[in-house]
Design a protein around this motif. Structure first.
Motif, mmCIF file in Angstrom:
data_model
loop_
_atom_site.group_PDB
_atom_site.id
_atom_site.type_symbol
_atom_site.label_atom_id
_atom_site.label_comp_id
_atom_site.label_asym_id
_atom_site.label_seq_id
_atom_site.Cartn_x
_atom_site.Cartn_y
_atom_site.Cartn_z
ATOM 1 N N LEU A 137 0.763 -1.179 -0.049
ATOM 2 C CA LEU A 137 0.076 0.066 0.009
ATOM 3 C C LEU A 137 0.823 1.248 0.019
ATOM 4 C CD1 LEU A 137 -2.880 0.926 -0.062
ATOM 5 C CD2 LEU A 137 -2.978 0.943 2.397
ATOM 6 N N SER A 140 1.735 1.934 -3.516
ATOM 7 C CA SER A 140 0.686 2.652 -4.222
ATOM 8 C C SER A 140 0.619 4.113 -3.821
ATOM 9 C CB SER A 140 -0.514 1.955 -4.092
ATOM 10 O OG SER A 140 -1.580 2.679 -4.622
ATOM 11 N N TYR A 141 0.760 4.316 -2.817
ATOM 12 C CA TYR A 141 0.593 5.663 -2.216
ATOM 13 C C TYR A 141 1.828 6.789 -2.626
ATOM 14 C CZ TYR A 141 -2.931 4.491 1.021
ATOM 15 O OH TYR A 141 -4.342 4.004 1.752
ATOM 16 N N PRO A 547 -9.874 1.636 -1.774
ATOM 17 C CA PRO A 547 -9.278 0.704 -2.887
ATOM 18 C C PRO A 547 -9.935 1.205 -4.171
ATOM 19 C CG PRO A 547 -10.551 -0.631 -1.651
ATOM 20 C CD PRO A 547 -10.674 0.676 -0.896
ATOM 21 N N ASN A 553 -4.214 1.416 -6.041
ATOM 22 C CA ASN A 553 -4.747 1.011 -4.588
ATOM 23 C C ASN A 553 -5.506 -0.229 -4.828
ATOM 24 O OD1 ASN A 553 -3.765 3.369 -3.312
ATOM 25 N ND2 ASN A 553 -5.743 4.319 -3.209
ATOM 26 N N TYR A 557 -4.582 -4.447 -3.467
ATOM 27 C CA TYR A 557 -5.658 -4.870 -2.459
ATOM 28 C C TYR A 557 -5.769 -6.114 -2.201
ATOM 29 C CZ TYR A 557 -10.531 -4.350 -0.327
ATOM 30 O OH TYR A 557 -11.474 -4.587 0.421
ATOM 31 N N TYR A 567 -7.324 0.788 4.564
ATOM 32 C CA TYR A 567 -7.269 2.025 3.669
ATOM 33 C C TYR A 567 -7.731 3.388 4.536
ATOM 34 C CZ TYR A 567 -6.298 -0.946 -0.564
ATOM 35 O OH TYR A 567 -5.833 -1.528 -1.211
ATOM 36 N N GLY A 571 -5.341 6.137 5.288
ATOM 37 C CA GLY A 571 -5.617 6.854 4.086
ATOM 38 C C GLY A 571 -6.146 8.050 4.463
#
Length: 591
Positions: A137, A140-141, A547, A553, A557, A567, A571
């Motif tokens: 994750l 992705s961020y 997601p 995202n 997952y 998330y 998030g």
């Protein structure tokens, strides 16, 4: 509110609901809304198709080719592998990787970066007894954050840039969004590496979960001499379409046959491996000559050998398999692979494998034959998230560095306004084709036409909002309510509204819906529209809390074993950090 405004708002609300509830593929939903506006006469044919020739949209198409050329040469893969080599400190490793990834994604499409690095990170985690959920994750961020730094970092920025040009407004300079977002990127990365790392869960990945629970959906039947369909095909024996079960492999002495075809011959002594609803195995036990093997524990490792491997794959956003049942997609023959299990939202889909209808983001555990890798190279149906046995063939490194040099030269030319972005991208793509870094066939394959259809259609939606007066109507409402609190309150409100939209629907659609409203607000407030447009550009890219808001995202997952609440935990703080930093920088620089 006129009938025309009400009609436009109704169609857009229905479009957004269809996107949220995944009624169909996003590009089909948005194109349908555009078609309704055109057929109703609200938009002329020229206005409806204007987005298909928009400079921002065409620039995105060229960017896909450039990103594919650099990815093909494997430069990013090698750098990341070297950074991880011998690194035992997980937080120090993640800090180095995220910094690199954010920098690279400022210039390349973030989806291939995540797809390429996910297997590398998972393998490193496995070797160091770490949970991939601590890394995927954040990966992705980091790509999302890096994408806000430049004009080409994300398709959303190019879309907004194209819409500005359409209105006769000067578009973004190359690093204009970066000037606003770089403090947010730094603060967000520090948060992820420190506090966020502690918040992230220690989840098992799908393969481990399946391995532990294999008794629940893996079973084997022994073929005895009394089996009436001896030396007959699987289909003739009635083993192709069983109630709740799916034949994935046949073990014959030391040979393993997978995926099982309808023409595969059944022989005495074969062990038939089934997956699916093992509670329905009693129906199979009634067949003469088939005996349930209960003495040995069946494991995933028993199913593979040198030619057969277990692969985890995520169904892509533009897969041809979307909304089809597995058995209707001819999966085994199409991909030389059998589906062992399907996970959706971190939970196994309990159903007969063949009857499962696939959706975007579904994670499949596949038992793959020797032709699998060759077949998926010709397909955009999956994101492969586990290392394949056969290492990728790396191209000539000199060509890779030539690609990078061409990209850097393009950036310099655009930054100093010596050439437009579109012309610079065109020159780079032509150069890559001439020096044969990519072939014309590879260039065509790298362009995601579904994404382009979505973006081009979204331009028409924005035109409908402006032309009907719906954008003016919504802008007047926002200004009337929030104007007493000042211009910054309006920018904060627009940012939050855009951010909420992008968490629920696609980022490009959120930007296109909010763009005309923002332009109208700027007109009514008599301020430079760039300030508000910068806010919606970054807000539509900063999708961290769900997601579904951003495709990277969704890619991580299943492979990360995440749950929806994971998330939200990391998030929401990230959304707040990026928003506060962005609004502060807009106030400092634009006012």
């Amino acid at each position: 509110m006129t009938i025309e405004i009400g009609f436009v708002l109704l169609v857009i609300i229905l479009m957004m609901l269809a996107l949220v509830f995944e009624v169909s593929r996003p590009e089909i939903i948005v194109f349908t809304a555009l078609s309704i506006f055109m057929l109703s006469g609200l938009l002329t044919v020229e206005e409806a198709i204007e987005g298909f020739s928009n400079e921002g949209m065409l620039t995105i198409a060229l960017l896909f080719i450039i990103a594919a050329a650099i990815q093909k040469c494997g430069l990013v893969d090698r750098v990341v592998t070297k950074l991880l080599a011998g690194n035992k400190s997980d937080q120090w490793a993640i800090a180095k990787i995220l910094t690199l990834v954010a920098g690279v994604s400022a210039f390349l499409n973030n989806t291939p970066i995540v797809v390429t690095l996910t297997p590398i990170l998972r393998k490193w985690c496995e070797e160091n007894n770490l949970s991939p959920s601590k890394f995927l994750l954040p990966l992705s961020y980091a790509t999302i954050l890096g994408g806000t730094l430049t004009l080409i970092g994300t398709s959303t920025t190019l879309v907004v840039h194209g819409m500005l040009l359409n209105l006769g407004i000067e578009g973004f300079s190359f690093f204009q969004t970066g000037v606003i977002s770089i403090p947010a990127v730094i603060l967000a990365l520090v948060f992820i590496v420190t506090i966020g790392y502690k918040i992230l869960p220690n989840h098992q990945v799908m393969t481990d979960t399946v391995r532990e629970q294999s008794r629940e959906y893996l079973s084997q039947m022994f073929v005895e001499d009394t089996f009436p369909y001896m030396n007959s095909s699987v289909e003739e024996a009635g083993l192709r379409s069983l109630k709740g079960l799916y034949l994935i492999e046949i073990i014959r002495d030391k040979e393993k046959l997978s995926p099982v075809k309808s023409t595969t011959i059944i022989k005495s002594g074969d062990r038939l491996i089934f997956t699916g609803l093992i509670s329905t195995i009693v129906e199979l036990e009634k067949m003469q000559g088939l005996r349930l093997e209960t003495g040995s524990e069946l494991t995933l490792n028993m199913l593979r050998n040198g030619n057969i491997q277990l692969v985890e794959a995520v169904v892509s956003h533009h897969s041809s398999l979307l909304y089809k049942r597995i058995k209707d997609s001819h999966f085994r023959s199409e991909f030389d692979a059998g589906v062992i299990a399907v996970h959706r939202h971190a939970e196994r889909v309990v159903n007969k494998i063949g009857d499962i209808t696939l959706k975007t983001g579904d994670t499949l555990l596949l038992l793959c034959g020797p032709d699998f890798e060759k077949k998926i190279k010709q397909s955009n149906d999956f994101y492969i998230t586990t290392p394949l046995h056969t290492p990728p063939i790396l191209e000539d490194q000199r060509k890779g560095w030539l690609s990078v040099i061409a990209l850097v030269t393009m950036i310099i030319l655009v930054t100093f306004h010596m050439i437009s972005m579109f012309k610079a991208m065109t020159l780079v793509v032509i150069l890559l084709l001439i020096i044969k870094v990519v072939t014309p066939e590879e260039a065509m394959k790298s362009v995601h036409f579904q994404v382009l259809l979505l973006i081009a259609s979204a331009f028409g939606i924005g035109t409908a909002l402006l032309k009907s007066g719906a954008a003016t109507f919504l802008a007047e409402g926002i200004v009337h309510i929030i104007q007493p609190y000042g211009i910054m309150a309006i920018i904060v409100s627009i940012y939050i509204l855009t951010n909420v939209l992008t968490e629920m629907i696609t980022n490009s659609a959120a930007a296109v819906i909010m763009f005309p409203i923002s332009i109208e607000i700027a007109s009514q407030m008599q301020i430079d529209p760039i300030a508000i447009v910068l806010a919606i550009t970054i807000a539509s890219s900063a999708s961290f809390s769900t997601p579904i808001g951003y495709q990277t995202n969704l890619i991580v997952y299943g492979p990360g074993g995440y749950k929806f609440k994971d998330y939200l935990k990391i998030g929401i703080p990230l959304n707040i950090i990026v928003m506060l930093s962005t609004i502060t920088m807009i106030k400092i620089i634009c006012f």
